[in-house]
Design a protein around this motif. Structure first.
Motif, PDB file in Angstrom:
ATOM      1  N   ARG A 196       0.831  -1.207   0.000  1.00 16.48           N
ATOM      2  CA  ARG A 196       0.000   0.000   0.000  1.00 16.48           C
ATOM      3  C   ARG A 196       0.862   1.252   0.000  1.00 16.48           C
ATOM      4  O   ARG A 196       0.595   2.201  -0.749  1.00 16.48           O
ATOM      5  N   ARG A 197       1.912   1.265   0.825  1.00 17.72           N
ATOM      6  CA  ARG A 197       2.785   2.435   0.900  1.00 17.72           C
ATOM      7  C   ARG A 197       3.510   2.680  -0.416  1.00 17.72           C
ATOM      8  O   ARG A 197       3.676   3.830  -0.846  1.00 17.72           O
ATOM      9  N   ILE A 198       3.939   1.591  -1.064  1.00 18.52           N
ATOM     10  CA  ILE A 198       4.604   1.728  -2.366  1.00 18.52           C
ATOM     11  C   ILE A 198       3.646   2.355  -3.376  1.00 18.52           C
ATOM     12  O   ILE A 198       3.995   3.306  -4.094  1.00 18.52           O
ATOM     13  N   ILE A 202       3.887   5.893  -5.593  1.00 23.84           N
ATOM     14  CA  ILE A 202       3.895   5.906  -7.067  1.00 23.84           C
ATOM     15  C   ILE A 202       2.706   6.695  -7.598  1.00 23.84           C
ATOM     16  O   ILE A 202       2.841   7.487  -8.547  1.00 23.84           O
ATOM     17  N   ASN A 203       1.557   6.504  -6.997  1.00 21.32           N
ATOM     18  CA  ASN A 203       0.357   7.234  -7.451  1.00 21.32           C
ATOM     19  C   ASN A 203       0.449   8.729  -7.179  1.00 21.32           C
ATOM     20  O   ASN A 203      -0.275   9.521  -7.795  1.00 21.32           O
ATOM     21  N   MET A 210       9.621  -0.707  -9.893  1.00 14.17           N
ATOM     22  CA  MET A 210       8.664  -1.685  -9.394  1.00 14.17           C
ATOM     23  C   MET A 210       7.437  -1.802 -10.285  1.00 14.17           C
ATOM     24  O   MET A 210       6.826  -2.873 -10.369  1.00 14.17           O
ATOM     25  N   VAL A 211       7.070  -0.721 -10.967  1.00 20.56           N
ATOM     26  CA  VAL A 211       5.928  -0.762 -11.883  1.00 20.56           C
ATOM     27  C   VAL A 211       6.220  -1.716 -13.028  1.00 20.56           C
ATOM     28  O   VAL A 211       5.401  -2.580 -13.383  1.00 20.56           O
ATOM     29  N   GLU A 212       7.410  -1.615 -13.596  1.00 12.22           N
ATOM     30  CA  GLU A 212       7.818  -2.482 -14.707  1.00 12.22           C
ATOM     31  C   GLU A 212       7.991  -3.926 -14.243  1.00 12.22           C
ATOM     32  O   GLU A 212       7.542  -4.870 -14.907  1.00 12.22           O
ATOM     33  N   ILE A 213       8.631  -4.100 -13.094  1.00 13.24           N
ATOM     34  CA  ILE A 213       8.895  -5.448 -12.566  1.00 13.24           C
ATOM     35  C   ILE A 213       7.592  -6.198 -12.319  1.00 13.24           C
ATOM     36  O   ILE A 213       7.456  -7.381 -12.635  1.00 13.24           O
ATOM     37  N   ASP A 218      -0.776  -1.855  -9.942  1.00 12.54           N
ATOM     38  CA  ASP A 218      -1.742  -2.634  -9.157  1.00 12.54           C
ATOM     39  C   ASP A 218      -1.219  -4.011  -8.786  1.00 12.54           C
ATOM     40  O   ASP A 218      -1.751  -4.652  -7.874  1.00 12.54           O
ATOM     41  N   ASN A 219      -0.195  -4.482  -9.483  1.00 11.61           N
ATOM     42  CA  ASN A 219       0.350  -5.820  -9.238  1.00 11.61           C
ATOM     43  C   ASN A 219       1.512  -5.819  -8.237  1.00 11.61           C
ATOM     44  O   ASN A 219       2.054  -6.883  -7.911  1.00 11.61           O
ATOM     45  N   ILE A 220       1.898  -4.644  -7.776  1.00 12.07           N
ATOM     46  CA  ILE A 220       3.038  -4.549  -6.860  1.00 12.07           C
ATOM     47  C   ILE A 220       2.696  -5.191  -5.523  1.00 12.07           C
ATOM     48  O   ILE A 220       1.633  -4.958  -4.954  1.00 12.07           O
TER      49      ILE A 220
END
Length: 323
Positions: A196-198, A202-203, A210-213, A218-220
């Motif tokens: 949630r904190r990540i 980002i938002n 982490m978005v790409e990985i 939403d998949n983080i």
């Protein structure tokens, strides 16, 4: 001869059942989906069938079984074998006598305990805390829980509720916790809280690998954090450091009060290993008292995915005074 025991780890996702000898050597084990949404009686049926399966596969009978140990996520009365509540298993797991219900099928001693206490016993007898009489075990996953072993004995408390490490308040203005409080360490450093904190960062405009990985914000998950950390991602490093600091604040308080020889960290988040531990240790070094911190090692659990299974075996062996 009753030369065997059975350990059962009842989780929100899977039921793991193992048959072992009296030294904890696993002979056969199974894992099936819990399917808790089908209700309490169905889960008891599935547990019964798995007990029968491991006994039959080993070429044994119930007469060879000295006892059954069970770990359940929830509030457990270890004396009566009652589960008063289990958020992970559903509303039907309220005031249910698991021991009594299973004794209808198996006339052997059955010992039931909270899953975190059980995992701690696994580490005590088969893992990181062998020969250690004073240690604290915490698990960091969907939630955060702990077990306290002092002078070789589990501290359970008056109503068997001791060890709610996840609900220590570390930030009076922090996020809302599932327990109804705000600023609990669970609401900040559990796996869902980390994710949630990540996502919040980002938002709000922060850039991160982490978005790409993860294939999208939403998949983080908390797992994404370590991979990005290893690639030098600035936000990943920041989140890992903050998580370690918050945990370190809570852990330092526990160390000051209990004065353990070992502080063992298990659960999914512990897979971050030294990436996280170094920040925890730095914060503990700042906040814990000199004697307590110098005499306490902070390490990760050894049993990991087998903690519940081996802990359930350890729990029944201890209950029967066989270890």
């Amino acid at each position: 001869m009753k030369n065997y025991v059975i350990g059962i780890d009842v989780g929100g996702t899977n039921i793991v059942t193992a048959l072992s000898d009296l030294k904890g050597n696993v002979i056969i084990k199974t894992k099936i989906p819990t399917e808790a949404y089908k209700g309490y009686k169905d889960t008891i049926r599935r547990i019964k069938e798995q007990i029968e399966y491991v006994i039959n596969e080993a070429g044994l009978s119930v007469d060879n079984i000295a006892g059954i140990g069970i770990g359940v996520p929830g509030l457990i009365d270890v004396e009566k074998g009652i589960c008063y509540f289990s958020g992970n298993l559903g509303n039907e797991w309220q005031d249910v006598n698991i021991r009594e219900d299973l004794n209808k099928f198996f006339n052997v001693p059955i010992f039931l305990d909270n899953d975190v206490n059980v995992a701690a016993l696994g580490e005590k007898y088969f893992g990181a805390a062998k020969d250690c009489k004073d240690f604290i075990y915490i698990t960091i996953g969907t939630g955060i829980g702990s077990a306290i072993i002092s002078d070789g004995r589990m501290i359970r408390g008056h109503r068997f509720c001791a060890g709610e490490f996840g609900h220590l308040t570390v930030d009076k203005n922090g996020p809302k916790c599932s327990c109804g409080n705000v600023g609990c360490i669970e609401a900040i450093a559990s796996a869902p809280a980390i994710a949630r904190r990540i996502k919040e960062k980002i938002n709000s405009g922060r850039k991160s690998l982490m978005v790409e990985i993860a294939g999208g914000v939403d998949n983080i998950t908390a797992k994404t954090l370590s991979e990005a950390y290893d690639k030098g991602d600035e936000l990943a490093i920041e989140i890992m450091k903050e998580t370690g600091e918050w945990l370190g604040i809570a852990i330092a308080g526990y160390i000051n009060i209990i004065n353990p020889e070992l502080f063992i960290i298990g659960g999914g988040v512990s897979r971050a290993q030294e990436r996280l531990l170094k920040y925890i240790r730095e914060e503990v070094n700042k906040r814990a008292m000199k004697i307590q911190k110098e005499s306490c090692k902070i390490i990760t659990a050894h049993l990991l995915d087998e903690a519940g299974m081996m802990g359930a075996i350890a729990a029944i062996l201890e209950y029967l005074n066989l270890i």
